[in-house]
Design a protein around this motif. Structure first.
Motif, mmCIF file in Angstrom:
data_model
loop_
_atom_site.group_PDB
_atom_site.id
_atom_site.type_symbol
_atom_site.label_atom_id
_atom_site.label_comp_id
_atom_site.label_asym_id
_atom_site.label_seq_id
_atom_site.Cartn_x
_atom_site.Cartn_y
_atom_site.Cartn_z
ATOM 1 N N SER A 1 -18.321 -16.970 65.493
ATOM 2 C CA SER A 1 -17.156 -17.866 64.354
ATOM 3 C C SER A 1 -17.319 -19.247 65.013
ATOM 4 O O SER A 1 -17.187 -19.932 63.591
ATOM 5 N N GLN A 2 -17.496 -19.394 66.178
ATOM 6 C CA GLN A 2 -17.360 -20.883 66.491
ATOM 7 C C GLN A 2 -18.934 -21.694 65.900
ATOM 8 O O GLN A 2 -18.921 -22.762 65.731
ATOM 9 N N MET A 3 -19.644 -20.461 65.657
ATOM 10 C CA MET A 3 -20.977 -21.321 65.211
ATOM 11 C C MET A 3 -20.872 -21.192 63.752
ATOM 12 O O MET A 3 -22.069 -21.467 62.998
ATOM 13 N N THR A 4 -19.854 -20.873 63.118
ATOM 14 C CA THR A 4 -19.808 -20.371 61.736
ATOM 15 C C THR A 4 -20.332 -19.474 61.252
ATOM 16 O O THR A 4 -20.567 -19.437 59.802
ATOM 17 N N TRP A 5 -20.729 -18.418 61.832
ATOM 18 C CA TRP A 5 -21.439 -17.201 61.387
ATOM 19 C C TRP A 5 -20.214 -16.338 61.099
ATOM 20 O O TRP A 5 -20.384 -15.308 62.126
ATOM 21 N N THR A 6 -19.615 -16.509 60.024
ATOM 22 C CA THR A 6 -18.421 -15.550 60.142
ATOM 23 C C THR A 6 -18.364 -14.481 58.782
ATOM 24 O O THR A 6 -17.257 -13.882 58.502
ATOM 25 N N SER A 7 -19.453 -14.237 58.905
ATOM 26 C CA SER A 7 -19.592 -13.006 57.668
ATOM 27 C C SER A 7 -19.025 -11.909 58.063
ATOM 28 O O SER A 7 -19.228 -11.438 59.323
ATOM 29 N N GLU A 8 -18.687 -10.846 57.346
ATOM 30 C CA GLU A 8 -18.307 -9.592 57.830
ATOM 31 C C GLU A 8 -19.402 -8.886 58.288
ATOM 32 O O GLU A 8 -19.256 -8.092 59.381
ATOM 33 N N ALA A 9 -20.516 -9.143 57.741
ATOM 34 C CA ALA A 9 -21.776 -8.302 58.294
ATOM 35 C C ALA A 9 -22.008 -8.694 59.642
ATOM 36 O O ALA A 9 -22.483 -7.814 60.407
ATOM 37 N N THR A 10 -21.919 -9.871 59.976
ATOM 38 C CA THR A 10 -22.183 -10.455 61.214
ATOM 39 C C THR A 10 -21.299 -9.743 62.450
ATOM 40 O O THR A 10 -21.840 -9.436 63.389
ATOM 41 N N TYR A 11 -19.960 -9.525 62.045
ATOM 42 C CA TYR A 11 -19.027 -9.061 62.886
ATOM 43 C C TYR A 11 -19.271 -7.646 63.237
ATOM 44 O O TYR A 11 -19.274 -7.163 64.343
ATOM 45 N N GLU A 12 -19.785 -7.077 62.162
ATOM 46 C CA GLU A 12 -19.961 -5.713 62.100
ATOM 47 C C GLU A 12 -21.301 -5.368 63.120
ATOM 48 O O GLU A 12 -21.449 -4.217 64.026
ATOM 49 N N LYS A 13 -22.194 -6.210 62.959
ATOM 50 C CA LYS A 13 -23.362 -5.965 63.761
ATOM 51 C C LYS A 13 -23.079 -6.297 65.050
ATOM 52 O O LYS A 13 -23.517 -5.430 65.902
ATOM 53 N N LEU A 14 -22.301 -7.169 65.453
ATOM 54 C CA LEU A 14 -21.985 -7.473 66.924
ATOM 55 C C LEU A 14 -21.326 -6.459 67.392
ATOM 56 O O LEU A 14 -21.231 -6.074 68.665
ATOM 57 N N THR A 15 -20.314 -6.082 66.628
ATOM 58 C CA THR A 15 -19.185 -5.081 67.185
ATOM 59 C C THR A 15 -19.794 -3.714 67.503
ATOM 60 O O THR A 15 -19.764 -3.158 68.543
ATOM 61 N N LEU A 16 -20.660 -3.299 66.525
ATOM 62 C CA LEU A 16 -21.531 -1.906 66.646
ATOM 63 C C LEU A 16 -22.486 -2.070 67.714
ATOM 64 O O LEU A 16 -22.504 -1.275 68.628
ATOM 65 N N ALA A 17 -23.249 -3.276 68.024
ATOM 66 C CA ALA A 17 -24.026 -3.306 68.996
ATOM 67 C C ALA A 17 -23.290 -3.393 70.399
ATOM 68 O O ALA A 17 -23.838 -2.763 71.533
ATOM 69 N N SER A 18 -21.894 -3.731 70.255
ATOM 70 C CA SER A 18 -21.148 -3.712 71.821
ATOM 71 C C SER A 18 -20.883 -2.234 72.035
ATOM 72 O O SER A 18 -20.731 -1.796 73.280
ATOM 73 N N MET A 19 -20.604 -1.484 71.137
ATOM 74 C CA MET A 19 -20.187 -0.198 71.131
ATOM 75 C C MET A 19 -21.317 0.664 71.521
ATOM 76 O O MET A 19 -21.056 1.669 72.542
ATOM 77 N N LEU A 20 -22.751 0.552 71.272
ATOM 78 C CA LEU A 20 -23.646 1.244 71.592
ATOM 79 C C LEU A 20 -24.610 0.723 72.708
ATOM 80 O O LEU A 20 -25.571 1.565 73.402
ATOM 81 N N HIS A 21 -24.458 -0.707 73.131
ATOM 82 C CA HIS A 21 -25.426 -1.144 73.989
ATOM 83 C C HIS A 21 -25.698 -0.546 75.302
ATOM 84 O O HIS A 21 -26.670 -0.080 76.023
ATOM 85 N N ASP A 22 -24.745 0.161 75.771
ATOM 86 C CA ASP A 22 -24.535 1.125 77.281
ATOM 87 C C ASP A 22 -24.183 2.404 76.881
ATOM 88 O O ASP A 22 -23.801 2.951 78.144
ATOM 89 N N ILE A 23 -24.343 3.119 75.879
ATOM 90 C CA ILE A 23 -23.930 4.319 75.627
ATOM 91 C C ILE A 23 -24.807 5.375 76.443
ATOM 92 O O ILE A 23 -23.932 6.329 76.611
ATOM 93 N N SER A 24 -25.912 5.109 76.808
ATOM 94 C CA SER A 24 -26.526 6.143 77.496
ATOM 95 C C SER A 24 -26.130 6.234 79.002
ATOM 96 O O SER A 24 -26.665 7.280 79.592
ATOM 97 N N LEU A 25 -25.522 5.262 79.456
ATOM 98 C CA LEU A 25 -25.166 5.124 80.874
ATOM 99 C C LEU A 25 -24.160 5.843 81.147
ATOM 100 O O LEU A 25 -22.959 5.946 80.438
ATOM 101 N N ARG A 26 -23.933 6.601 82.290
ATOM 102 C CA ARG A 26 -22.841 7.315 82.721
ATOM 103 C C ARG A 26 -22.344 6.599 83.987
ATOM 104 O O ARG A 26 -20.982 7.097 84.464
ATOM 105 N N ASN A 27 -22.763 6.074 84.890
ATOM 106 C CA ASN A 27 -22.417 5.721 86.168
ATOM 107 C C ASN A 27 -21.926 4.177 86.030
ATOM 108 O O ASN A 27 -22.599 3.244 85.469
ATOM 109 N N GLN A 28 -20.603 4.124 86.352
ATOM 110 C CA GLN A 28 -19.880 2.668 85.956
ATOM 111 C C GLN A 28 -20.258 1.637 86.608
ATOM 112 O O GLN A 28 -20.255 0.369 86.258
ATOM 113 N N GLU A 29 -20.715 1.832 87.931
ATOM 114 C CA GLU A 29 -21.206 0.858 88.807
ATOM 115 C C GLU A 29 -22.690 0.364 88.449
ATOM 116 O O GLU A 29 -22.815 -0.737 88.504
ATOM 117 N N LEU A 30 -23.468 1.050 88.009
ATOM 118 C CA LEU A 30 -24.689 0.940 87.379
ATOM 119 C C LEU A 30 -24.704 0.183 86.267
ATOM 120 O O LEU A 30 -25.415 -0.824 85.970
#
Length: 491
Positions: A328-357
């Motif tokens: 948003s501060q970079m003025t990249w404020t499209s809905e698609a941009t937010y969706e990409k970043l949010t879905l990436a955040s949900m999936l980026h560590d999805i395979s890990l089970r060990n919280q400390e790792l």
């Protein structure tokens, strides 16, 4: 019990390992050569129940090993193409399955299911019988779509509530506050219905339709009787005395990470089924809407907890919000941009089970802490960006580039990151945003998590990374970090 994987192509091996762990709830160990594989197969402490191997590179040696076993060892051979020469082997040995490299995941699933059905693999079930669910999430799935259990031991579960029962605030208070039970359990076969119900409720709540939650009067069970010691016939009927409405903010205010925890758990138990994908998409939209309604970072972070005990879900939610704030501060404020970043955040560590790792940020950090983790865990960690990217590719109807953001989230501008070690010139703009957001989250978790977020922390982060982020988009994005607590840019 574990599966041993003997395959030369590292990327195929790692994606296959994650898929098998998700589907069958067993550890997957690697072997680089037949000698190592045979050593692990013959070691009772390894508890290997199945061998999966590449036909082209290892077939003759594996056949010799299997011939030394009276009934042969349950195995799956991966072949590049079928041939007449394989027909005899296929028909003569029912404990050896052949699968084509094309559609590998689905073919291996089918072969393993056949071996289980044929009782070739001792003590292995195709699915784990129970999966856990965050206790407070049951508020959004009432009336219950299946029986709910409490775990008394790793193998013993007690039924607490029946399908069709209502789960209400009093139940939530009893289990989470009084009993300190953050998780209850469902039968895996019922979990799809819970996921569908949760998705429907979140979608309705996002439309402004408050959910109806029963307020229930509990009958007395008996003085001193605890849920852990009750038998099913001691569970007394409940009487509905009122019905009240709740909104999504009310539910998530109690535990903002809860929906992500459900997504994480169900993805491991069920795989990325259509239902789990739909839940992820609805959750992404809810997070994007929250960001758009209240874009100031301090307001967002005041609602999101930094919980080291639930690092995977807690930091994933934070990373998504901070990434959107940076964009948003970079003025990249499209809905698609937010969706990409949010879905990436949900999936980026999805395979890990060990919280400390999962809390490890760099390869140097991993080297310092390697004594805490097994070699298989270390290898899986190094490849988890590729796992997450592969999962993203399986999603239907999502914006492009999400898989690239996930694959690059541990890369560094100077090329010292992983898994590919690329430099800033080959890291995409949104990947750069996510990497910086991920580093901010790691920085915030490294601080005293009991203290509230402050602007001073942003300046501390800026000072720490100003000599690191000196390249291209990294330098530009770092420059807006001190402004993160300002209102977001207008669309």
């Amino acid at each position: 019990m574990k599966i041993l994987l003997l395959y030369k192509d590292k990327q195929v091996r790692e994606v296959l390992a994650f898929s098998l762990e998700s589907k069958f709830q067993l550890d997957v160990a690697y072997a680089e050569d037949v000698k190592t594989a045979i050593k692990r197969l013959d070691d009772p402490a390894e508890k290997v129940c199945l061998l999966i191997f590449g036909y082209k590179d290892f077939f003759s040696d594996v056949l010799l090993y299997r011939a030394s076993k009276r009934q042969g060892f349950p195995s799956v051979a991966i072949i590049e193409k079928d041939s007449k020469e394989l027909a005899k082997a296929k028909s003569s040995d029912t404990r050896l399955k052949f699968v084509l490299l094309t559609n590998l995941i689905e073919n291996v699933y089918k072969a393993v299911e056949e071996l289980i059905t044929e009782k070739a693999i001792e003590g292995m079930n195709s699915e784990s019988e129970f999966c856990r669910i965050k206790t407070n999430v049951l508020l959004l799935t009432s009336p219950l779509k299946g029986d709910v259990y409490i775990r008394l031991s790793p193998v013993k579960f007690l039924k607490l509530m029946r399908q069709g029962d209502d789960f209400n605030d009093e139940d939530l208070y009893k289990y989470t506050t009084k009993k300190k039970i953050d998780y209850l359990f469902l039968k895996t076969e019922d979990s799809v219905e819970f996921v569908l119900k949760l998705k429907e409720q979140i979608a309705a709540l996002m439309r402004g339709e408050a959910a109806l939650v029963p307020v229930i009067q509990l009958e007395q069970v008996g003085e001193g009787v605890q849920p852990e010691t009750m038998s099913p016939d001691q569970v007394q009927p409940k009487k509905i005395v009122a019905v009240k409405k709740i909104t999504l903010p009310q539910v998530l205010a109690k535990d903002p990470d809860s929906v992500h925890e459900v997504l994480h758990e169900m993805s491991h138990r069920l795989g990325f089924t259509k239902e789990v994908q739909e839940l992820a998409k609805v959750s992404v939209q809810q997070a994007v809407d929250t960001m758009k309604r209240n874009p100031k970072l301090s307001s967002l972070l005041s609602k999101l907890k930094r919980d080291k005990e639930k690092y995977i879900s807690s930091h994933s939610m934070l990373a998504g919000h901070i990434a959107c704030a940076l964009a948003s501060q970079m003025t990249w404020t499209s809905e698609a941009t937010y969706e990409k970043l949010t879905l990436a955040s949900m999936l980026h560590d999805i395979s890990l089970r060990n919280q400390e790792l999962a809390a490890v940020s760099t390869l140097d950090d991993l080297e310092e802490k390697k004594g805490k983790f097994s070699q298989d865990e270390i290898e899986a960690y190094k490849s988890h960006p590729l796992y997450g990217a592969e999962i993203a590719k399986r999603f239907t109807e999502i914006p492009p580039d999400v898989d690239i953001i996930i694959a690059q989230h541990h890369e560094r501008p100077d090329g010292t990151g992983f898994p590919r070690g690329v430099t800033h010139s080959r890291i995409g703009p949104l990947s750069t945003v996510f990497i910086v957001a991920h580093d901010i989250v790691h920085f915030l978790f490294s601080a005293d998590v009991s203290k509230e977020f402050s602007k001073e922390q942003l300046m501390e982060f800026f000072e720490k990374y100003k000599d690191t982020y000196t390249f291209g988009n990294f330098k530009k994005i770092l420059a807006v970090v001190p402004k993160l607590d300002s209102p977001a840019a207008e669309n």
